[in-house]
Design a protein around this motif. Sequence first.
Motif, PDB file in Angstrom:
ATOM      1  N   LEU A  31       0.843  -1.191   0.000  1.00 38.43           N
ATOM      2  CA  LEU A  31       0.000   0.000   0.000  1.00 38.43           C
ATOM      3  C   LEU A  31       0.880   1.243   0.000  1.00 38.43           C
ATOM      4  O   LEU A  31       1.810   1.347   0.795  1.00 38.43           O
ATOM      5  CB  LEU A  31      -0.894   0.027   1.242  1.00 38.43           C
ATOM      6  N   ILE A  32       0.605   2.163  -0.908  1.00 32.66           N
ATOM      7  CA  ILE A  32       1.316   3.438  -0.902  1.00 32.66           C
ATOM      8  C   ILE A  32       0.297   4.564  -0.827  1.00 32.66           C
ATOM      9  O   ILE A  32      -0.811   4.452  -1.354  1.00 32.66           O
ATOM     10  CB  ILE A  32       2.222   3.611  -2.142  1.00 32.66           C
ATOM     11  N   GLN A  33       0.668   5.637  -0.131  1.00 33.91           N
ATOM     12  CA  GLN A  33      -0.244   6.747   0.100  1.00 33.91           C
ATOM     13  C   GLN A  33      -0.064   7.830  -0.966  1.00 33.91           C
ATOM     14  O   GLN A  33       1.047   8.217  -1.287  1.00 33.91           O
ATOM     15  CB  GLN A  33      -0.002   7.362   1.483  1.00 33.91           C
ATOM     16  N   GLN A  34      -1.171   8.293  -1.494  1.00 33.23           N
ATOM     17  CA  GLN A  34      -1.123   9.414  -2.428  1.00 33.23           C
ATOM     18  C   GLN A  34      -0.694  10.666  -1.672  1.00 33.23           C
ATOM     19  O   GLN A  34      -1.189  10.941  -0.587  1.00 33.23           O
ATOM     20  CB  GLN A  34      -2.513   9.622  -3.028  1.00 33.23           C
ATOM     21  N   PRO A  35       0.244  11.450  -2.214  1.00 37.10           N
ATOM     22  CA  PRO A  35       0.644  12.692  -1.537  1.00 37.10           C
ATOM     23  C   PRO A  35      -0.558  13.610  -1.347  1.00 37.10           C
ATOM     24  O   PRO A  35      -1.464  13.635  -2.190  1.00 37.10           O
ATOM     25  CB  PRO A  35       1.671  13.308  -2.495  1.00 37.10           C
ATOM     26  N   PRO A  36      -0.600  14.395  -0.259  1.00 37.94           N
ATOM     27  CA  PRO A  36      -1.736  15.290  -0.021  1.00 37.94           C
ATOM     28  C   PRO A  36      -1.824  16.383  -1.083  1.00 37.94           C
ATOM     29  O   PRO A  36      -0.819  16.791  -1.664  1.00 37.94           O
ATOM     30  CB  PRO A  36      -1.434  15.883   1.363  1.00 37.94           C
ATOM     31  N   ASN A  37      -3.050  16.848  -1.328  1.00 35.41           N
ATOM     32  CA  ASN A  37      -3.297  17.958  -2.267  1.00 35.41           C
ATOM     33  C   ASN A  37      -2.755  17.671  -3.660  1.00 35.41           C
ATOM     34  O   ASN A  37      -2.249  18.564  -4.342  1.00 35.41           O
ATOM     35  CB  ASN A  37      -2.685  19.267  -1.739  1.00 35.41           C
ATOM     36  N   SER A  38      -2.833  16.411  -4.091  1.00 37.82           N
ATOM     37  CA  SER A  38      -2.291  16.018  -5.393  1.00 37.82           C
ATOM     38  C   SER A  38      -3.328  15.232  -6.199  1.00 37.82           C
ATOM     39  O   SER A  38      -3.153  14.051  -6.483  1.00 37.82           O
ATOM     40  CB  SER A  38      -1.023  15.175  -5.207  1.00 37.82           C
ATOM     41  N   PRO A  39      -4.433  15.888  -6.599  1.00 40.51           N
ATOM     42  CA  PRO A  39      -5.477  15.158  -7.326  1.00 40.51           C
ATOM     43  C   PRO A  39      -5.000  14.607  -8.664  1.00 40.51           C
ATOM     44  O   PRO A  39      -5.558  13.619  -9.148  1.00 40.51           O
ATOM     45  CB  PRO A  39      -6.576  16.219  -7.520  1.00 40.51           C
ATOM     46  N   ASP A  40      -3.962  15.215  -9.256  1.00 41.66           N
ATOM     47  CA  ASP A  40      -3.466  14.734 -10.548  1.00 41.66           C
ATOM     48  C   ASP A  40      -2.755  13.392 -10.422  1.00 41.66           C
ATOM     49  O   ASP A  40      -2.421  12.766 -11.432  1.00 41.66           O
ATOM     50  CB  ASP A  40      -2.499  15.743 -11.174  1.00 41.66           C
ATOM     51  N   LEU A  41      -2.496  12.942  -9.193  1.00 44.51           N
ATOM     52  CA  LEU A  41      -1.848  11.655  -8.988  1.00 44.51           C
ATOM     53  C   LEU A  41      -2.869  10.553  -8.693  1.00 44.51           C
ATOM     54  O   LEU A  41      -2.499   9.449  -8.331  1.00 44.51           O
ATOM     55  CB  LEU A  41      -0.815  11.744  -7.857  1.00 44.51           C
ATOM     56  N   ASN A  42      -4.133  10.883  -8.839  1.00 44.17           N
ATOM     57  CA  ASN A  42      -5.196   9.896  -8.659  1.00 44.17           C
ATOM     58  C   ASN A  42      -5.852   9.678 -10.015  1.00 44.17           C
ATOM     59  O   ASN A  42      -6.500  10.576 -10.559  1.00 44.17           O
ATOM     60  CB  ASN A  42      -6.223  10.398  -7.643  1.00 44.17           C
TER      61      ASN A  42
END
Length: 205
Positions: free
Chosen positions: A88-99
């Motif tokens: 499991l890796i966490q998406q960086p905060p405030n980074s909608p372009d990485l989702n």
Amino acid sequence: MKKLSFTDSQKNQALEFLLQCSRNGKIPKDKMTEAAAKFQVLPAIKAKWPPEASKVIYIQQDNAKPHIKDSDIIFREASSSDGFVFTLIQQPPNSPDLNVNDLGWFRSIQSLQTETETNTVDELVNAVVTSFENLCPAKLNKIFLTLQSCMIEIMKVKGHNGYKIPHIGKDALFRQEILPLNLEVPSELVRQSLTHLMEAGGGIR
């Protein structure tokens, strides 16, 4: 969505995340962007996973509180079997372009508000399932390429979010039947990102 200004720590978090994702000079699609660290997801992935593909799989999740951590003992036991290794890796905060969902599928879901009338929860669920089933592989490939191009741009700006989503002419490439499955990450860009993190006192966890 308006992008918030990043702190130096948040920039480094984004870089670390991208360097974890970028291996062997590529950002492969086996970073399964799924808002689901739930155990029933693992058998479903195993059942659909191509037999020739690497069985080292990363499940990206956002930072919502209900999500479990990669260190969860029960998850670790369930995730390492049949030759598979899930992380499991966490998406960086405030980074909608990485989702990848934010980049593509969620837009399709939002269009349901005007295209489909739903009056009950069951009708809404069915509409969402229909939207997912109607997404063709070619469109999904384009969305994943957009995700990969965003990752490369973020590395160029050292983890910041002050960049524009690049356009690589995906429709034209698709018509010419030369649309790639993955984008190459320049080795020099990876080296520069690693150097930046080391100088900032960070590194790949």
